[in-house]
Design a protein around this motif. Structure first.
Motif, mmCIF file in Angstrom:
data_model
loop_
_atom_site.group_PDB
_atom_site.id
_atom_site.type_symbol
_atom_site.label_atom_id
_atom_site.label_comp_id
_atom_site.label_asym_id
_atom_site.label_seq_id
_atom_site.Cartn_x
_atom_site.Cartn_y
_atom_site.Cartn_z
ATOM 1 N N PHE A 41 0.837 -1.199 0.000
ATOM 2 C CA PHE A 41 0.000 0.000 0.000
ATOM 3 C C PHE A 41 0.871 1.249 0.000
ATOM 4 O O PHE A 41 0.643 2.191 -0.762
ATOM 5 C CB PHE A 41 -0.939 -0.018 1.210
ATOM 6 C CG PHE A 41 -1.866 1.154 1.260
ATOM 7 C CD1 PHE A 41 -2.848 1.335 0.298
ATOM 8 C CD2 PHE A 41 -1.760 2.084 2.284
ATOM 9 C CE1 PHE A 41 -3.708 2.422 0.347
ATOM 10 C CE2 PHE A 41 -2.613 3.179 2.342
ATOM 11 C CZ PHE A 41 -3.593 3.347 1.372
ATOM 12 N N ARG A 42 1.916 1.257 0.825
ATOM 13 C CA ARG A 42 2.828 2.406 0.880
ATOM 14 C C ARG A 42 3.535 2.601 -0.450
ATOM 15 O O ARG A 42 3.719 3.719 -0.908
ATOM 16 C CB ARG A 42 3.844 2.190 2.016
ATOM 17 C CG ARG A 42 4.882 3.285 2.140
ATOM 18 C CD ARG A 42 4.233 4.610 2.525
ATOM 19 N NE ARG A 42 5.188 5.676 2.669
ATOM 20 C CZ ARG A 42 5.554 6.480 1.678
ATOM 21 N NH1 ARG A 42 5.069 6.328 0.483
ATOM 22 N NH2 ARG A 42 6.413 7.453 1.897
ATOM 23 N N TYR A 43 3.928 1.508 -1.091
ATOM 24 C CA TYR A 43 4.559 1.579 -2.404
ATOM 25 C C TYR A 43 3.613 2.200 -3.423
ATOM 26 O O TYR A 43 3.998 3.077 -4.199
ATOM 27 C CB TYR A 43 4.993 0.187 -2.855
ATOM 28 C CG TYR A 43 5.388 0.113 -4.303
ATOM 29 C CD1 TYR A 43 6.538 0.761 -4.777
ATOM 30 C CD2 TYR A 43 4.612 -0.596 -5.212
ATOM 31 C CE1 TYR A 43 6.897 0.697 -6.111
ATOM 32 C CE2 TYR A 43 4.967 -0.666 -6.543
ATOM 33 C CZ TYR A 43 6.102 -0.015 -6.988
ATOM 34 O OH TYR A 43 6.449 -0.075 -8.313
ATOM 35 N N LYS A 44 2.352 1.782 -3.418
ATOM 36 C CA LYS A 44 1.370 2.329 -4.358
ATOM 37 C C LYS A 44 1.143 3.821 -4.112
ATOM 38 O O LYS A 44 1.030 4.603 -5.052
ATOM 39 C CB LYS A 44 0.046 1.573 -4.254
ATOM 40 C CG LYS A 44 0.089 0.184 -4.841
ATOM 41 C CD LYS A 44 -1.244 -0.519 -4.667
ATOM 42 C CE LYS A 44 -1.218 -1.912 -5.226
ATOM 43 N NZ LYS A 44 -2.530 -2.597 -5.029
ATOM 44 N N ILE A 45 1.088 4.208 -2.848
ATOM 45 C CA ILE A 45 0.915 5.628 -2.525
ATOM 46 C C ILE A 45 2.111 6.427 -3.041
ATOM 47 O O ILE A 45 1.950 7.467 -3.682
ATOM 48 C CB ILE A 45 0.742 5.842 -1.010
ATOM 49 C CG1 ILE A 45 -0.615 5.302 -0.550
ATOM 50 C CG2 ILE A 45 0.877 7.323 -0.642
ATOM 51 C CD1 ILE A 45 -0.769 5.271 0.963
ATOM 52 N N ARG A 46 3.318 5.946 -2.765
ATOM 53 C CA ARG A 46 4.520 6.671 -3.195
ATOM 54 C C ARG A 46 4.601 6.741 -4.710
ATOM 55 O O ARG A 46 4.979 7.767 -5.279
ATOM 56 C CB ARG A 46 5.768 6.006 -2.612
ATOM 57 C CG ARG A 46 7.022 6.755 -2.919
ATOM 58 C CD ARG A 46 7.012 8.192 -2.344
ATOM 59 N NE ARG A 46 7.835 9.041 -3.180
ATOM 60 C CZ ARG A 46 7.478 10.203 -3.689
ATOM 61 N NH1 ARG A 46 6.314 10.737 -3.416
ATOM 62 N NH2 ARG A 46 8.276 10.877 -4.465
ATOM 63 N N LYS A 47 4.245 5.648 -5.375
ATOM 64 C CA LYS A 47 4.251 5.620 -6.833
ATOM 65 C C LYS A 47 3.258 6.648 -7.371
ATOM 66 O O LYS A 47 3.548 7.382 -8.318
ATOM 67 C CB LYS A 47 3.907 4.210 -7.325
ATOM 68 C CG LYS A 47 4.093 4.010 -8.789
ATOM 69 C CD LYS A 47 3.903 2.544 -9.158
ATOM 70 C CE LYS A 47 4.064 2.369 -10.648
ATOM 71 N NZ LYS A 47 3.911 0.975 -11.053
#
Length: 139
Positions: free
Chosen positions: A17-23
Motif C-alpha cells: 500500500f505504501r509503495y502504491k501511494i509513493r508511486k
C-alpha cells in the motif's frame, strides 16, 4: 507472547500500500510539473475544488488541509495567484477575511490533471482503496 503481533502478511500489505501511494505521489508530482505548475499549486487547487459543499476555501482551511503553516499557505496562494490559477475575494460573511477561488485557467488545469490522475489510480491499483474511502465517508 503478544497475541496481537503484526503478521508477515500484514507487513507485506502495508508495504505494498505504501509503495502504491509513493508511486502515485511521484506520478502526481511529475504530471503537475509537465503542465508547468508545481505539485504544491496542484494540491492547493485540488483542496479548493475538493472542499466539501463549496468551491472556495479560506487560507486557514487550506493550510489545515495541506498540513502547512498559515504563513506558508498565504505564500503559496500568492504564487498561484501570480500564475493566474487562483484569486482572492472578500468574504461576504466577514470582511476581515478572504476566500480563495480558482480562475478559469485554474479550473482547466485542475480538470486536465484530475483526468490523468484518475487513470493512474486505476493503473496502479488504488481504485479499490479510493472507493472504500469514499464509501466510508458517505456512510
Amino acid at each position: 507472547m503478544n497475541e496481537n503481533k503484526v503478521t508477515k502478511q500484514t507487513y507485506e500489505q502495508l508495504a505494498e500500500f505504501r509503495y502504491k501511494i509513493r508511486k502515485f505521489l511521484h506520478f502526481s508530482e511529475t504530471a503537475a510539473r509537465s503542465l508547468g505548475i508545481t505539485p504544491q499549486c496542484h494540491q492547493l487547487m485540488l483542496m479548493i475544488m475538493g472542499f466539501a459543499g463549496r468551491d472556495y476555501a479560506t487560507p486557514t482551511e487550506l493550510a489545515e488541509r495541506l498540513q502547512i503553516t498559515h504563513h506558508s499557505c498565504v505564500g503559496l496562494i500568492s504564487r498561484c495567484e501570480q500564475q493566474g490559477m487562483v484569486y482572492r475575494t472578500t468574504n461576504p460573511d466577514d470582511g476581515r477575511s478572504v476566500l480563495i477561488k480558482l480562475t478559469g485557467n485554474g479550473v482547466q488545469l485542475l480538470e486536465a490533471l484530475s483526468e490523468i490522475h484518475l487513470q493512474e489510480i486505476n493503473n496502479i491499483g488504488l481504485q479499490n482503496e479510493l472507493n472504500a474511502s469514499i464509501n466510508n465517508y458517505d456512510a
